[in-house]
Write a protein that holds these residues in place. Structure first.
Motif, PDB file in Angstrom:
ATOM      1  N   GLN A 117      13.546   7.590  -2.573  1.00 30.85           N
ATOM      2  CA  GLN A 117      13.787   6.278  -3.173  1.00 30.85           C
ATOM      3  C   GLN A 117      12.902   5.226  -2.506  1.00 30.85           C
ATOM      4  O   GLN A 117      12.378   4.327  -3.162  1.00 30.85           O
ATOM      5  N   VAL A 118      12.743   5.356  -1.170  1.00 27.28           N
ATOM      6  CA  VAL A 118      11.863   4.419  -0.457  1.00 27.28           C
ATOM      7  C   VAL A 118      10.436   4.528  -0.970  1.00 27.28           C
ATOM      8  O   VAL A 118       9.746   3.534  -1.227  1.00 27.28           O
ATOM      9  N   MET A 119       9.959   5.774  -1.158  1.00 31.23           N
ATOM     10  CA  MET A 119       8.607   5.975  -1.661  1.00 31.23           C
ATOM     11  C   MET A 119       8.463   5.446  -3.084  1.00 31.23           C
ATOM     12  O   MET A 119       7.427   4.887  -3.469  1.00 31.23           O
ATOM     13  N   LYS A 120       9.532   5.623  -3.894  1.00 33.97           N
ATOM     14  CA  LYS A 120       9.494   5.137  -5.274  1.00 33.97           C
ATOM     15  C   LYS A 120       9.428   3.629  -5.316  1.00 33.97           C
ATOM     16  O   LYS A 120       8.757   3.029  -6.157  1.00 33.97           O
ATOM     17  N   ASN A 121      10.165   2.963  -4.382  1.00 40.60           N
ATOM     18  CA  ASN A 121      10.164   1.501  -4.344  1.00 40.60           C
ATOM     19  C   ASN A 121       8.885   0.928  -3.743  1.00 40.60           C
ATOM     20  O   ASN A 121       8.652  -0.276  -3.837  1.00 40.60           O
ATOM     21  N   GLN A 122       8.084   1.750  -3.110  1.00 40.70           N
ATOM     22  CA  GLN A 122       6.842   1.281  -2.482  1.00 40.70           C
ATOM     23  C   GLN A 122       5.617   1.935  -3.141  1.00 40.70           C
ATOM     24  O   GLN A 122       4.732   2.466  -2.487  1.00 40.70           O
ATOM     25  N   VAL A 168      -7.097   4.681   7.980  1.00 41.96           N
ATOM     26  CA  VAL A 168      -6.759   4.271   6.615  1.00 41.96           C
ATOM     27  C   VAL A 168      -5.270   3.979   6.499  1.00 41.96           C
ATOM     28  O   VAL A 168      -4.857   3.007   5.851  1.00 41.96           O
ATOM     29  N   TRP A 169      -4.465   4.810   7.119  1.00 39.84           N
ATOM     30  CA  TRP A 169      -3.015   4.595   7.065  1.00 39.84           C
ATOM     31  C   TRP A 169      -2.636   3.259   7.717  1.00 39.84           C
ATOM     32  O   TRP A 169      -1.856   2.485   7.172  1.00 39.84           O
ATOM     33  N   LYS A 170      -3.255   2.952   8.868  1.00 38.24           N
ATOM     34  CA  LYS A 170      -2.970   1.696   9.552  1.00 38.24           C
ATOM     35  C   LYS A 170      -3.433   0.502   8.723  1.00 38.24           C
ATOM     36  O   LYS A 170      -2.713  -0.502   8.590  1.00 38.24           O
ATOM     37  N   VAL A 171      -4.645   0.602   8.128  1.00 35.78           N
ATOM     38  CA  VAL A 171      -5.169  -0.501   7.324  1.00 35.78           C
ATOM     39  C   VAL A 171      -4.303  -0.718   6.083  1.00 35.78           C
ATOM     40  O   VAL A 171      -4.038  -1.851   5.671  1.00 35.78           O
ATOM     41  N   SER A 172      -3.850   0.380   5.469  1.00 33.80           N
ATOM     42  CA  SER A 172      -3.006   0.266   4.278  1.00 33.80           C
ATOM     43  C   SER A 172      -1.700  -0.449   4.608  1.00 33.80           C
ATOM     44  O   SER A 172      -1.216  -1.281   3.821  1.00 33.80           O
ATOM     45  N   PHE A 212       2.167   0.548  -2.081  1.00 34.20           N
ATOM     46  CA  PHE A 212       1.673   1.063  -0.807  1.00 34.20           C
ATOM     47  C   PHE A 212       1.107   2.470  -0.966  1.00 34.20           C
ATOM     48  O   PHE A 212       0.048   2.800  -0.429  1.00 34.20           O
ATOM     49  N   ILE A 213       1.828   3.292  -1.735  1.00 35.32           N
ATOM     50  CA  ILE A 213       1.347   4.660  -1.957  1.00 35.32           C
ATOM     51  C   ILE A 213      -0.001   4.641  -2.678  1.00 35.32           C
ATOM     52  O   ILE A 213      -0.930   5.390  -2.346  1.00 35.32           O
ATOM     53  N   SER A 260      -5.595   5.672  -2.674  1.00 32.47           N
ATOM     54  CA  SER A 260      -6.929   5.223  -3.065  1.00 32.47           C
ATOM     55  C   SER A 260      -7.889   5.243  -1.879  1.00 32.47           C
ATOM     56  O   SER A 260      -9.026   5.723  -1.977  1.00 32.47           O
ATOM     57  N   PHE A 261      -7.426   4.740  -0.743  1.00 33.80           N
ATOM     58  CA  PHE A 261      -8.264   4.760   0.448  1.00 33.80           C
ATOM     59  C   PHE A 261      -8.615   6.184   0.862  1.00 33.80           C
ATOM     60  O   PHE A 261      -9.748   6.485   1.215  1.00 33.80           O
TER      61      PHE A 261
END
Length: 775
Positions: A15-20, A316-320, A23-24, A29-30
Motif C-alpha cells: 500500500q505504501v508503494m502504491k501511494n508513492q 540514484v536512490w538517494k537523489v530520488s 517516487f517509484i 526512470s533514473f
C-alpha cells in the motif's frame, strides 16, 4: 469510564508503494537511464577498443611476416644463385653434352653432383639427364639408364618440355618404387635445359626442408605457416595432404593484408625470387591465442562497470528520495487540510494534490487564458498595423499607445529583425494550416526568449511566411543584433528543424518610420536568392552594390530565343547560363524584373510556335509572379528554367518533325542531285536556294541522316567515280573534272581515305577480280 486509545490504521508495504507511485516512477526512470547509459558505454568502448586492438595486432603481425618473407626470399635467391652456378659449372656442362657413354665419366659426374648437393643441405638430390647417351645421373640413387630410372614421372615431365630453352621451377610429388620400397616425396624442383636440347639438370628441394627456414623465426606456437605459389597452390603446409591444393585466400581492398573469420586470423605477405614471382606466405593464428589478453581485459572491464553501476544505483536512490521529499511534504499538507477525507488519505501521492487543486487551477487557467488572449491579440494587431501602414503619430501619442498595449519596447532606438521561412513552398505542402501556425508560434517564442535576455523585444507572426521581432537597442548595442539573430536561427534549426533567413535593420528613432524600414528589411531577405538560405543579412553591411546601372541583357535573350526556335538544347542552356550571369550583379528587384520580362517573351515565343502552355507557369503574368515567389534561390530558379525550357524544346522537337522535316530533307537531296557535278555545290549554295540559313541546313541534315551534308555529297560523287572507273576507260583526270571535284590532288586524298586505295589500283583490282576488260 476510561477512554479507549484510538486504533492506529496499519498500512502494508504494498500500500505504501502504491501511494508513492511518483517516487517509484522517478526511481525507475533514473535506474533505466543509468542502465542504458552504462550499457551503451560498455558496448561502445569495448567495440572501439576491440577494433583498435585487432588493427594493431593485425598490422604488427603483418609487419613481422613481411620481414620474414624478405628473409625467405633472400635465402631462396641465394639458393637459386648457387644452383645457377652449378648449372654453368664446366664439368657439369661438359658431361651434360657428352656424346660418349664412358663409365668413368659417369662416375665423375656422379661425384660432382653429390659434391654440389652436399654443399647445400636443403637440396635433396641433383639429377642430370644426358640426351645423347640416355644416362640418368642421380646424386641420391646413382647412375641409371633411362628405362631403369625409378622416378619415371620426372623423365615424363622433362620430355614434355623438350626443346624449351631456359629454366623452370616445378612443384611436384615424386611417387616411385626402389628395391621394392615405395618412396613418396614432395619436391620443389628447379629444371635447367642445356642449349635447347633435352639434356637437363634437375635440383630437387625437399618441401619438408623448407620448414627449416621458418622454425627459427619468432612465431606463436599455435600459429601455422603456408607457402603458396603464383597459382595459389600450397607449396608448404603443416598438413601434407594440402600439398598442391588451391588455397582460398580472401583479398580485400582496404590496404590490409590480413583478415579474420570466426575462428582465426589470417595474415599474408607476397614475395618473389628468381624464376618465381608472385609467391605468398600465409600465417594463420587462432583467435583464442591472439585475443587471450583482450578477453581478460574484457572480463575486468565488466567487473569494473558492475561496481560503478552498483554505486550509481545507490546514488540514484538517494537523489530520488531528495527529489521526492518536497512532493511528499505537499501531500502531507493536503492530507492535513482534509483530515476527515479518507479517499484523499488513501489515494496515490499526486492524485491527492490534483483533487485538492483541480478546481482552483481550472478557474485560474480560464481567467489567464482569456486575459492573455485578449491582450496578446490586440498587441499583435497593433504591431502589424504599425508595420504594414504608414502612420503619423506624435511622440506623445505613440508613447501612449505603446503603454496602452503594454509593449516591452519604447519608441526610441528600435531595431527590426525579420525571420523568413526557407523552402516555404515545401513547408506549406508538408504541414496543415493549424500546424503551420503552431510552428510560427514556436519560432516567436524562441526569438522572444533569446532576445529578451539582452534587450526588450516584441515578436509577432506576420502570417505571410515570416515573423518580426521589434527590439529596443539600449546603450549602443545595435551591433549585437546580428549575432542575436544568428542565435535564433541556430536554435530554431536545432529545436524545430526549420531553416530561417534573417535580416536586421538600422536603429529607428521614430515609430512612424517603422513601416518603410520593415519593407526594406523584408526586401533584404531576398538576398538569399544570390547568397543562399539560412543566412543573416544586415542592412548597409556586407551587401555588394551594383557597379553599373541596370540594363536588360537583350542580346542574351535574343540568342536564347533564337536557339530555342531552332531546338538546340545545349545552346539554349548555354545562353540561359549567360543570361543569369548577366543579371546576377543587380538587385533582387531588378533580377525579378528581368526574369518576368524573359518569361513573358518565352510565353510569346511559345505561342508563336503553337505550343501548349496549359500545364506551364508561363500562362499569365500572375502565375509567373507566383512561381518566382516560390523560387527562393538562384539554384532553384535555374533548375526550374531548365525544366521549363526542356518541356518547350521537347514540344518543339515533336512539332518540327511533324511540320515537315522530311520534306525539307527531300528538297535538300533534290538540290544535291541537280547540282551534284557542280564544283561550287556547298551547304551555302543549297541554303541560299532553299531560303534557309547555312547553319540550320547543316545541323538539320546532320541530325536527320547522321552524317554531314558535305560527307553526303562526297559519297554520291565517289559512287559515280567508282562506276566510271569500272565501266569506262576514261582517264582519272577526266572523271575528276566531270564528277564535281575541285582538284585532282584533293580527290586522290579523299578517295584514298574512303576506299583505302588509289583510283588506278581500284580499277586494276576490279579487272583482276571480275576477269573482264573495260569497254
Amino acid at each position: 469510564m476510561p477512554r479507549m486509545p484510538k486504533k492506529t490504521k496499519q498500512i502494508s508495504f504494498m500500500q505504501v508503494m502504491k501511494n508513492q507511485k511518483t517516487f517509484i516512477h522517478i526511481l525507475v526512470s533514473f535506474i533505466f537511464v543509468c542502465l542504458a547509459i552504462m550499457l551503451a558505454s560498455i558496448l561502445f568502448l569495448y567495440n572501439q577498443f576491440s577494433k583498435a586492438a585487432m588493427n594493431e595486432i593485425g598490422s604488427h603481425t603483418q609487419k613481422l611476416l613481411d620481414e620474414q618473407s624478405i628473409n625467405y626470399a633472400a635465402k631462396m635467391s641465394s639458393l637459386l644463385d648457387y644452383i645457377q652456378k652449378a648449372v654453368h659449372n664446366e664439368e657439369v656442362l661438359g658431361y651434360a653434352l657428352a656424346r660418349d657413354n664412358d663409365p668413368f665419366l659417369n662416375y665423375q659426374a656422379w661425384r660432382k653432383l653429390k659434391e654440389l648437393k652436399d654443399n647445400q643441405p636443403i637440396i635433396d638430390s641433383i639429377v642430370m639427364q644426358n640426351y645423347y647417351t640416355g644416362n640418368i645421373v642421380d646424386s641420391k640413387v646413382g647412375i641409371y639408364g633411362r628405362s631403369e630410372y625409378p622416378d619415371q614421372q620426372l623423365l615424363t615431365a622433362l620430355d614434355q618440355e623438350q626443346g624449351f630453352r631456359g629454366q623452370r621451377l616445378y612443384i611436384r610429388r615424386a611417387d616411385y618404387y626402389r628395391s621394392s620400397l615405395r618412396y613418396e616425396t614432395d619436391y620443389l624442383s628447379f629444371v635447367s635445359y642445356f642449349q635447347g636440347q633435352a639434356s637437363a639438370l634437375v635440383v630437387n628441394i625437399d618441401i619438408k626442408a623448407l620448414k627449416e627456414y621458418f622454425t627459427h623465426e619468432r612465431l606463436l606456437a599455435s600459429s601455422n605457416l603456408y607457402i603458396l605459389d603464383r597459382e595459389q597452390r600450397v607449396v608448404y603446409s603443416p598438413d601434407p595432404a594440402q600439398f598442391q591444393q588451391p588455397y582460398q585466400l580472401m583479398r580485400n581492398n582496404t590496404g590490409n593484408r590480413w583478415y579474420k573469420d570466426q575462428q582465426q586470423m589470417v595474415v599474408y605477405s607476397p614475395f618473389s625470387f628468381f624464376t618465381a614471382p608472385g609467391w605468398t606466405i600465409v600465417q594463420t593464428l587462432p583467435l583464442d591465442s591472439v585475443l587471450h589478453n583482450l578477453y581478460k581485459l574484457r572480463t575486468l572491464t565488466y567487473w569494473f562497470f558492475s561496481i560503478i553501476l552498483a554505486v550509481t544505483l545507490f546514488a540514484v536512490w538517494k537523489v530520488s528520495r531528495r527529489i521526492y521529499r518536497p512532493i511528499k511534504n505537499l501531500i502531507e499538507e493536503a492530507v492535513h487540510l482534509h483530515p476527515s477525507d479518507d479517499a484523499i488519505a488513501s489515494s496515490a501521492d499526486l492524485a491527492v494534490l490534483s483533487q485538492v487543486l483541480r478546481s482552483q487551477k481550472q478557474q485560474i487557467s480560464k481567467f489567464q487564458n482569456k486575459l492573455v488572449k485578449s491582450t496578446k491579440q490586440g498587441k499583435e494587431i497593433f504591431i502589424r498595423d504599425l508595420l504594414h501602414r504608414p502612420t503619423h503619430y506624435s511622440a506623445s501619442s505613440a508613447a501612449a499607445l505603446f503603454k496602452e498595449y503594454e509593449l516591452a519596447v519604447s519608441i526610441n532606438q528600435l531595431v527590426i529583425l525579420v525571420f523568413r521561412m526557407d523552402n516555404y513552398d515545401k513547408f506549406a505542402k508538408q504541414f496543415r494550416y493549424s500546424d503551420q501556425r503552431l510552428i510560427y508560434f514556436a519560432i516567436c517564442n524562441v526569438a522572444q526568449e533569446l532576445i529578451s535576455e539582452v534587450a526588450p523585444v516584441e515578436t509577432v507572426d506576420m502570417k505571410s511566411g515570416h515573423i518580426v521581432a521589434i527590439c529596443e537597442a539600449r546603450g549602443g548595442m545595435e551591433d549585437d543584433f546580428p549575432a542575436i539573430a544568428r542565435s535564433v536561427q541556430n536554435k530554431c534549426a536545432e529545436l524545430i528543424k526549420i531553416s530561417l533567413t534573417a535580416a536586421v535593420s538600422l536603429p529607428v528613432d521614430n515609430p512612424n518610420d517603422l513601416s518603410s524600414e520593415y519593407m526594406q528589411v523584408l526586401e533584404l531577405t531576398n538576398e538569399r536568392f544570390k547568397g543562399g538560405t539560412g543566412k543573416c543579412w544586415v542592412k548597409g553591411d556586407g551587401i555588394a552594390a551594383t557597379e553599373s546601372e541596370y540594363s536588360y541583357p537583350e542580346e542574351r535573350e535574343r540568342q536564347l530565343l533564337s536557339e530555342l526556335k531552332l531546338g538546340h538544347q545545349k545552346q539554349v542552356e548555354h545562353h540561359l547560363e549567360k543570361f543569369i550571369e548577366a543579371i546576377l550583379p543587380f538587385s533582387y528587384s531588378e533580377i525579378r524584373l528581368s526574369l518576368l520580362k524573359l518569361l513573358l517573351n518565352l510565353s510569346k515565343t511559345a505561342e508563336q510556335l503553337n505550343l501548349a502552355l496549359d500545364h506551364s507557369s508561363l500562362g499569365s503574368l500572375k502565375r509567373m509572379e507566383q512561381m518566382l515567389d516560390l523560387l527562393e534561390t538562384k539554384e532553384q530558379l535555374i533548375e526550374w528554367l531548365h525544366l521549363t525550357l526542356g518541356g518547350i524544346l521537347e514540344q518543339l522537337q515533336l512539332q518540327s518533325v511533324a511540320a515537315g522535316q522530311n520534306q525539307l530533307i527531300a528538297l535538300i537531296r533534290q538540290v544535291v542531285q541537280e547540282h551534284l557535278y557542280d564544283p561550287n555545290l556547298s551547304t551555302k549554295m543549297i541554303a541560299d536556294e532553299l531560303k534557309y540559313s547555312s547553319t540550320y541546313i547543316r545541323q538539320l541534315f546532320k541530325d536527320f541522316s547522321g552524317q554531314s551534308l558535305s560527307e553526303y555529297i562526297t559519297d554520291l560523287r565517289l559512287n559515280e567515280v567508282k562506276r566510271r572507273l569500272t565501266e569506262t576507260k576514261q582517264s582519272i583526270e577526266d572523271i575528276v573534272q566531270e564528277t564535281g571535284f575541285s582538284a585532282v590532288n584533293s580527290f586522290y586524298t579523299i578517295f584514298k581515305r574512303h576506299m583505302g586505295t588509289t583510283p588506278s589500283q581500284y580499277r586494276r583490282q576490279w579487272e583482276n577480280d571480275s576477269g573482264k576488260e573495260l569497254p
